[in-house]
Motif scaffolding. Structure first.
Motif, mmCIF file in Angstrom:
data_model
loop_
_atom_site.group_PDB
_atom_site.id
_atom_site.type_symbol
_atom_site.label_atom_id
_atom_site.label_comp_id
_atom_site.label_asym_id
_atom_site.label_seq_id
_atom_site.Cartn_x
_atom_site.Cartn_y
_atom_site.Cartn_z
ATOM 1 N N GLY A 50 0.761 -1.221 0.050
ATOM 2 C CA GLY A 50 -0.043 0.097 -0.124
ATOM 3 C C GLY A 50 0.862 1.409 -0.027
ATOM 4 N N ASP A 51 0.106 2.260 0.065
ATOM 5 C CA ASP A 51 0.987 3.716 0.039
ATOM 6 C C ASP A 51 0.240 4.572 1.413
ATOM 7 O OD1 ASP A 51 1.614 6.591 -0.761
ATOM 8 O OD2 ASP A 51 2.448 5.348 -2.081
ATOM 9 N N GLU A 52 1.138 5.007 2.069
ATOM 10 C CA GLU A 52 0.261 6.083 3.188
ATOM 11 C C GLU A 52 -0.390 7.092 2.729
ATOM 12 O OE1 GLU A 52 4.668 7.991 4.776
ATOM 13 O OE2 GLU A 52 3.478 6.815 6.093
ATOM 14 N N ARG A 53 0.134 7.562 1.442
ATOM 15 C CA ARG A 53 -0.494 8.608 0.876
ATOM 16 C C ARG A 53 -2.110 8.397 0.622
ATOM 17 N NH1 ARG A 53 3.605 9.724 -3.861
ATOM 18 N NH2 ARG A 53 3.835 7.381 -3.726
ATOM 19 N N ALA A 54 -2.473 6.999 0.593
ATOM 20 C CA ALA A 54 -3.748 6.566 0.336
ATOM 21 C C ALA A 54 -4.673 6.554 1.481
ATOM 22 C CB ALA A 54 -3.966 5.368 -0.503
ATOM 23 N N ALA A 55 -4.304 7.283 2.558
ATOM 24 C CA ALA A 55 -4.703 7.150 3.790
ATOM 25 C C ALA A 55 -6.376 7.739 3.591
ATOM 26 C CB ALA A 55 -4.077 8.079 4.867
ATOM 27 N N LYS A 56 -7.096 7.136 4.669
ATOM 28 C CA LYS A 56 -8.676 7.592 4.418
ATOM 29 C C LYS A 56 -8.888 8.585 5.465
ATOM 30 C CE LYS A 56 -12.160 4.826 5.720
ATOM 31 N NZ LYS A 56 -13.190 5.393 6.337
ATOM 32 N N VAL A 57 -9.589 9.591 4.800
ATOM 33 C CA VAL A 57 -10.110 10.922 5.670
ATOM 34 C C VAL A 57 -11.224 10.391 6.229
ATOM 35 C CG1 VAL A 57 -11.046 13.093 5.354
ATOM 36 C CG2 VAL A 57 -8.937 12.416 3.840
#
Ligand code: CTP
Ligand code: MG
Length: 250
Positions: free
Chosen positions: A225-232
């Motif tokens: 995964g990628d931490e930039r894809a974190a959920k708001v």
């Protein structure tokens, strides 16, 4: 999925109310860096290219019933620039039902489906490509996952002051799963059909699509995964997204 050519669709879920964010607007239309979350998310999906050059050719967006036209207008420029078909459909009572409504809009030619949350507006194009490439490599269901950083414990029923620990779950065996998730179309449609009875209530609904595929007995594969894809999800998450897009934390 070893065909020479893939026809890829993306179902972008944006029909939630954003109750934990606590604003008057549905979460997907809340702006960050001057644009709504759903626009950021759509742009990355449409800009991504698989290793063979394949790109998303149909975008299906689930939206709250009162915001269908608004969401279509918000996405018009991004969709036109990418020369992609757009369908905006009303969401269901749960995310699972919303995705099912989105799947019903797919055109015949589609053979690979990405399911992505507008609540993950800054998933990078490399992540999207990684998921599609893994589907193309022969995995019928692919999810991005990140290592779990906290120690995780299973707990039992509480007594009013707290809850007892039953066990510590080995963290090295765990990943926290993100979107976009990628699927062979038939596998995803079958999993949704088989699991449709769960979709009416939050307590029973699948919180991701891979969960339905697992329940249908099909193997699911994890790619980094990628931490930039974190959920708001919360107001704090929105503040972090605003700071990151302003360059403050990047
Ligand atoms: N979603 C959807 N249809 C629903 C519920 C959720 O399309 N009936 C979408 C949301 O718009 C979001 C994604 O599923 O992009 C993940 O859901 P979540 O983060 O829980 O968003 P909300 O349901 O909007 O937020 P909350 O649970 O805080 O109300
Ligand atoms: Mg929700």
């Amino acid at each position: 999925m070893h065909d020479a050519h893939m026809t890829i669709a993306a179902v972008l879920t944006a029909a939630g109310s954003g109750s934990r964010l606590g604003l008057q607007l549905p979460k997907a239309v809340v702006p960050v860096a001057g644009e709504p979350l759903v626009v950021h998310a759509a742009r990355a999906l449409l800009a991504a290219r698989a290793s063979d050059g394949s790109a998303v050719s149909q975008l299906v967006v689930t939206a709250p019933a009162a915001h269908l036209d608004e969401v279509a207008v918000l996405l018009a420029d991004v969709v036109e620039a990418a020369d992609v078909r757009l369908d905006v459909v009303g969401g269901g009572r749960t995310r699972q039902e919303s995705v099912a409504a989105g799947l019903a809009e797919l055109v015949d030619e589609v053979d690979v489906v990405l399911v992505h949350d507008a609540a993950r507006p800054f998933a990078p194009v490399e992540l999207v490509a990684r998921v599609v490439d893994a589907v193309r490599a022969g995995h019928p269901a692919v999810v991005p996952g990140l290592p779990v950083v906290d120690t995780v414990k299973r707990v039992g029923p509480g007594d009013g002051t707290g809850r007892p620990v039953l066990e510590t779950v080995p963290r090295s065996d765990l990943v926290a799963v993100q979107t976009p998730q990628g699927f062979d179309r038939e596998v995803l449609e079958r999993a949704h059909a088989v699991g449709s009875g769960r979709g009416a209530h939050e307590e029973t609904a699948a919180s991701d699509d891979a969960g339905l595929v697992e329940a249908d007995g099909v193997p699911v594969w994890v790619v980094p995964g990628d931490e930039r894809a974190a959920k708001v999800t919360t107001a704090r998450d929105l503040l972090v997204a605003q700071a990151l897009t302003a360059g403050a934390l990047a």
